[in-house]
Design a protein around this motif. Structure first.
Motif, PDB file in Angstrom:
ATOM      1  N   PRO A 136       0.843  -1.197   0.000  1.00 44.84           N
ATOM      2  CA  PRO A 136       0.000   0.000   0.000  1.00 44.84           C
ATOM      3  C   PRO A 136       0.877   1.247   0.000  1.00 44.84           C
ATOM      4  O   PRO A 136       1.996   1.235   0.510  1.00 44.84           O
ATOM      5  CB  PRO A 136      -0.799  -0.125   1.296  1.00 44.84           C
ATOM      6  N   VAL A 137       0.378   2.327  -0.551  1.00 47.19           N
ATOM      7  CA  VAL A 137       1.184   3.533  -0.717  1.00 47.19           C
ATOM      8  C   VAL A 137       1.665   4.105   0.617  1.00 47.19           C
ATOM      9  O   VAL A 137       2.743   4.737   0.683  1.00 47.19           O
ATOM     10  CB  VAL A 137       0.397   4.602  -1.520  1.00 47.19           C
ATOM     11  N   ASP A 138       0.920   3.867   1.692  1.00 46.82           N
ATOM     12  CA  ASP A 138       1.324   4.408   2.996  1.00 46.82           C
ATOM     13  C   ASP A 138       2.199   3.451   3.806  1.00 46.82           C
ATOM     14  O   ASP A 138       2.550   3.725   4.957  1.00 46.82           O
ATOM     15  CB  ASP A 138       0.086   4.782   3.821  1.00 46.82           C
ATOM     16  N   SER A 139       2.588   2.332   3.193  1.00 46.56           N
ATOM     17  CA  SER A 139       3.426   1.350   3.892  1.00 46.56           C
ATOM     18  C   SER A 139       4.851   1.882   4.090  1.00 46.56           C
ATOM     19  O   SER A 139       5.380   2.619   3.250  1.00 46.56           O
ATOM     20  CB  SER A 139       3.483   0.053   3.087  1.00 46.56           C
ATOM     21  N   LYS A 140       5.482   1.480   5.187  1.00 41.80           N
ATOM     22  CA  LYS A 140       6.860   1.867   5.467  1.00 41.80           C
ATOM     23  C   LYS A 140       7.866   0.880   4.877  1.00 41.80           C
ATOM     24  O   LYS A 140       9.076   1.068   4.988  1.00 41.80           O
ATOM     25  CB  LYS A 140       7.061   1.994   6.974  1.00 41.80           C
ATOM     26  N   ILE A 141       7.376  -0.176   4.274  1.00 38.60           N
ATOM     27  CA  ILE A 141       8.257  -1.169   3.645  1.00 38.60           C
ATOM     28  C   ILE A 141       8.940  -0.544   2.432  1.00 38.60           C
ATOM     29  O   ILE A 141       8.274   0.016   1.546  1.00 38.60           O
ATOM     30  CB  ILE A 141       7.443  -2.411   3.218  1.00 38.60           C
ATOM     31  N   LYS A 144      13.487  -5.486   0.421  1.00 40.43           N
ATOM     32  CA  LYS A 144      13.238  -6.889   0.787  1.00 40.43           C
ATOM     33  C   LYS A 144      13.538  -7.137   2.257  1.00 40.43           C
ATOM     34  O   LYS A 144      12.868  -7.939   2.915  1.00 40.43           O
ATOM     35  CB  LYS A 144      14.097  -7.822  -0.080  1.00 40.43           C
ATOM     36  N   ALA A 145      14.513  -6.432   2.792  1.00 46.95           N
ATOM     37  CA  ALA A 145      14.883  -6.612   4.203  1.00 46.95           C
ATOM     38  C   ALA A 145      13.718  -6.248   5.127  1.00 46.95           C
ATOM     39  O   ALA A 145      13.592  -6.788   6.230  1.00 46.95           O
ATOM     40  CB  ALA A 145      16.104  -5.765   4.531  1.00 46.95           C
ATOM     41  N   ASP A 146      12.847  -5.346   4.662  1.00 46.07           N
ATOM     42  CA  ASP A 146      11.714  -4.905   5.476  1.00 46.07           C
ATOM     43  C   ASP A 146      10.554  -5.905   5.496  1.00 46.07           C
ATOM     44  O   ASP A 146       9.557  -5.690   6.185  1.00 46.07           O
ATOM     45  CB  ASP A 146      11.190  -3.554   4.968  1.00 46.07           C
ATOM     46  N   LEU A 147      10.681  -6.999   4.746  1.00 47.05           N
ATOM     47  CA  LEU A 147       9.596  -7.985   4.695  1.00 47.05           C
ATOM     48  C   LEU A 147       9.564  -8.869   5.947  1.00 47.05           C
ATOM     49  O   LEU A 147       8.568  -9.554   6.201  1.00 47.05           O
ATOM     50  CB  LEU A 147       9.731  -8.879   3.452  1.00 47.05           C
ATOM     51  N   ALA A 148      10.621  -8.848   6.720  1.00 48.84           N
ATOM     52  CA  ALA A 148      10.675  -9.649   7.958  1.00 48.84           C
ATOM     53  C   ALA A 148       9.503  -9.286   8.860  1.00 48.84           C
ATOM     54  O   ALA A 148       9.227  -8.111   9.113  1.00 48.84           O
ATOM     55  CB  ALA A 148      11.992  -9.407   8.681  1.00 48.84           C
ATOM     56  N   GLY A 149       8.789 -10.326   9.307  1.00 43.87           N
ATOM     57  CA  GLY A 149       7.652 -10.117  10.194  1.00 43.87           C
ATOM     58  C   GLY A 149       6.373  -9.676   9.494  1.00 43.87           C
ATOM     59  O   GLY A 149       5.381  -9.358  10.152  1.00 43.87           O
ATOM     60  N   LYS A 150       6.385  -9.700   8.149  1.00 46.33           N
ATOM     61  CA  LYS A 150       5.221  -9.241   7.398  1.00 46.33           C
ATOM     62  C   LYS A 150       4.447 -10.421   6.778  1.00 46.33           C
ATOM     63  O   LYS A 150       4.977 -11.520   6.623  1.00 46.33           O
ATOM     64  CB  LYS A 150       5.655  -8.282   6.283  1.00 46.33           C
ATOM     65  N   GLY A 216      -1.775   6.317  -7.135  1.00 39.74           N
ATOM     66  CA  GLY A 216      -1.637   6.772  -5.754  1.00 39.74           C
ATOM     67  C   GLY A 216      -2.092   5.780  -4.700  1.00 39.74           C
ATOM     68  O   GLY A 216      -2.067   6.094  -3.507  1.00 39.74           O
ATOM     69  N   LYS A 217      -2.464   4.570  -5.113  1.00 44.99           N
ATOM     70  CA  LYS A 217      -2.969   3.576  -4.156  1.00 44.99           C
ATOM     71  C   LYS A 217      -1.897   2.579  -3.718  1.00 44.99           C
ATOM     72  O   LYS A 217      -1.906   2.104  -2.591  1.00 44.99           O
ATOM     73  CB  LYS A 217      -4.145   2.822  -4.777  1.00 44.99           C
ATOM     74  N   TYR A 218      -0.969   2.259  -4.627  1.00 43.55           N
ATOM     75  CA  TYR A 218       0.065   1.262  -4.334  1.00 43.55           C
ATOM     76  C   TYR A 218       1.463   1.834  -4.532  1.00 43.55           C
ATOM     77  O   TYR A 218       1.653   2.831  -5.230  1.00 43.55           O
ATOM     78  CB  TYR A 218      -0.101   0.028  -5.231  1.00 43.55           C
ATOM     79  N   LYS A 219       2.417   1.150  -3.938  1.00 41.70           N
ATOM     80  CA  LYS A 219       3.832   1.503  -4.095  1.00 41.70           C
ATOM     81  C   LYS A 219       4.566   0.260  -4.590  1.00 41.70           C
ATOM     82  O   LYS A 219       4.459  -0.812  -3.977  1.00 41.70           O
ATOM     83  CB  LYS A 219       4.403   1.973  -2.755  1.00 41.70           C
ATOM     84  N   ILE A 220       5.280   0.399  -5.693  1.00 42.99           N
ATOM     85  CA  ILE A 220       6.061  -0.710  -6.241  1.00 42.99           C
ATOM     86  C   ILE A 220       7.522  -0.460  -5.876  1.00 42.99           C
ATOM     87  O   ILE A 220       8.104   0.560  -6.270  1.00 42.99           O
ATOM     88  CB  ILE A 220       5.914  -0.797  -7.774  1.00 42.99           C
ATOM     89  N   LEU A 221       8.102  -1.373  -5.101  1.00 49.26           N
ATOM     90  CA  LEU A 221       9.481  -1.166  -4.655  1.00 49.26           C
ATOM     91  C   LEU A 221      10.462  -1.245  -5.814  1.00 49.26           C
ATOM     92  O   LEU A 221      10.257  -1.987  -6.772  1.00 49.26           O
ATOM     93  CB  LEU A 221       9.855  -2.216  -3.598  1.00 49.26           C
ATOM     94  N   LYS A 222      11.540  -0.474  -5.711  1.00 53.52           N
ATOM     95  CA  LYS A 222      12.581  -0.508  -6.739  1.00 53.52           C
ATOM     96  C   LYS A 222      13.309  -1.847  -6.733  1.00 53.52           C
ATOM     97  O   LYS A 222      13.695  -2.360  -7.784  1.00 53.52           O
ATOM     98  CB  LYS A 222      13.580   0.630  -6.507  1.00 53.52           C
ATOM     99  N   GLU A 223      13.493  -2.406  -5.549  1.00 52.43           N
ATOM    100  CA  GLU A 223      14.156  -3.708  -5.426  1.00 52.43           C
ATOM    101  C   GLU A 223      13.136  -4.800  -5.738  1.00 52.43           C
ATOM    102  O   GLU A 223      12.081  -4.876  -5.107  1.00 52.43           O
ATOM    103  CB  GLU A 223      14.696  -3.886  -4.008  1.00 52.43           C
ATOM    104  N   ASN A 224      13.439  -5.641  -6.732  1.00 47.09           N
ATOM    105  CA  ASN A 224      12.485  -6.698  -7.091  1.00 47.09           C
ATOM    106  C   ASN A 224      12.989  -8.081  -6.657  1.00 47.09           C
ATOM    107  O   ASN A 224      14.104  -8.212  -6.150  1.00 47.09           O
ATOM    108  CB  ASN A 224      12.177  -6.668  -8.588  1.00 47.09           C
ATOM    109  N   MET A 225      12.163  -9.091  -6.895  1.00 52.83           N
ATOM    110  CA  MET A 225      12.517 -10.464  -6.511  1.00 52.83           C
ATOM    111  C   MET A 225      13.316 -11.180  -7.593  1.00 52.83           C
ATOM    112  O   MET A 225      13.872 -12.243  -7.351  1.00 52.83           O
ATOM    113  CB  MET A 225      11.249 -11.260  -6.202  1.00 52.83           C
ATOM    114  N   GLY A 226      13.356 -10.615  -8.795  1.00 55.22           N
ATOM    115  CA  GLY A 226      14.124 -11.244  -9.870  1.00 55.22           C
ATOM    116  C   GLY A 226      13.614 -10.898 -11.255  1.00 55.22           C
ATOM    117  O   GLY A 226      12.423 -10.690 -11.450  1.00 55.22           O
TER     118      GLY A 226
END
Length: 276
Positions: A136-141, A144-150, A216-226
């Motif tokens: 979500p756009v307001d997420s603090k993630i 990939k390191a921020d996925l811990a506990g999510k 404005g609803k989602y955020k796509i991280l620059k770091e991807n899974m592959g």
């Protein structure tokens, strides 16, 4: 006697001429008949897909199956004199569907990986893609390191789930609070919207489409899974059909058809063409 001989010769030539004319007429009639004959019926090909996978293959407001892969498959089948029938399938059961011959191919952003290369016959890659991390756009993630506990959502038997379960990503997977699999991407976004999951791992083509539809609803991280490439999948033994589709895809890449279709659905060209 001489007159008789001359008359006989004239009659002989006349008969020969009639025979020649007759043969010519027969040839002409045969050609006309051949031209008037109906064209050979198109071979029917059943194409399996996840019909909730926008913009590759999904249902529009009139419940018709549309999308980038649908346009590409229709054009390829048209050039091959094949009648395309699109059959929605359970993505998790795609291997059973194709092996049982309920479908003839899978044309639906099918990612190439070593496991699938063992199971399916594949065309050469025709587009490039990647597995993106969407929040979500307001997420603090932010990584990939921020996925811990999510709580993370993926499609069942998708490339996202495949990558998370690779040995190199074991530490990441083990760090998650929850790891959930869903039958289609629409359910994943619904879960994300309702805060029942924190993260979605989805194809770049899908992430871009949802982002464009919901600014404005989602955020796509620059770091991807592959990063990845995409091909059309068949049964291993259908080598002749694979070669035909490969050939026509090469033609569509060369003449700009693939580029045009990609830009229509995505606004950019993600088609992959290896001149070799």
């Amino acid at each position: 006697m001489k007159f008789g001989k001359k008359l006989a010769a004239v009659l002989t030539l006349a008969v020969m001429g009639m025979a020649i004319v007759g043969c010519g007429g027969g040839d002409k009639k045969a050609e006309e008949k051949k031209a008037a004959a109906p064209a050979k019926p198109a071979q029917k090909i059943v194409i399996g897909l996840d019909d909730n996978f926008a913009p590759m293959g999904f249902r529009d407001k009139d419940n018709k199956i549309v999308g980038m892969d649908i346009d590409l498959a229709r054009e390829a089948c048209k050039r091959l004199n094949m009648e395309a029938e699109f059959k929605p399938i359970d993505w998790g059961a795609k291997e059973a569907e194709i092996k049982s011959k309920r479908i003839d191919m899978i044309w639906n952003c099918f990612t190439v990986n070593p496991e699938r290369e063992k199971t399916y016959g594949l065309t050469k890659p025709y587009i490039t893609n990647a597995q993106m991390i969407v929040v979500p756009v307001d997420s603090k993630i932010a990584s990939k390191a921020d996925l811990a506990g999510k709580r993370v959502a993926v499609q069942d038997d998708s490339t996202g789930s495949y990558l998370l379960e690779l040995p190199k990503n074991k530490a990441l997977k083990d760090s998650l609070k929850d790891y959930r699999k869903y039958p289609e991407f629409a359910s994943i976004y619904l879960e994300l919207d309702n805060k029942r999951v924190d993260v979605a791992i989805v194809d770049a083509v899908l992430a871009g489409y949802y982002d464009k539809k919901n600014p404005g609803k989602y955020k796509i991280l620059k770091e991807n899974m592959g990063e990845e490439v995409v091909a059309v999948a068949f049964r291993k033994e259908d080598k002749e059909l694979i070669a035909k589709v490969d050939k026509v895809l090469d033609e569509m890449k060369k003449d700009g058809t693939c580029k045009k279709v990609s830009e229509k659905w995505l606004g950019i060209d993600i088609t992959k063409y290896d001149a070799k």
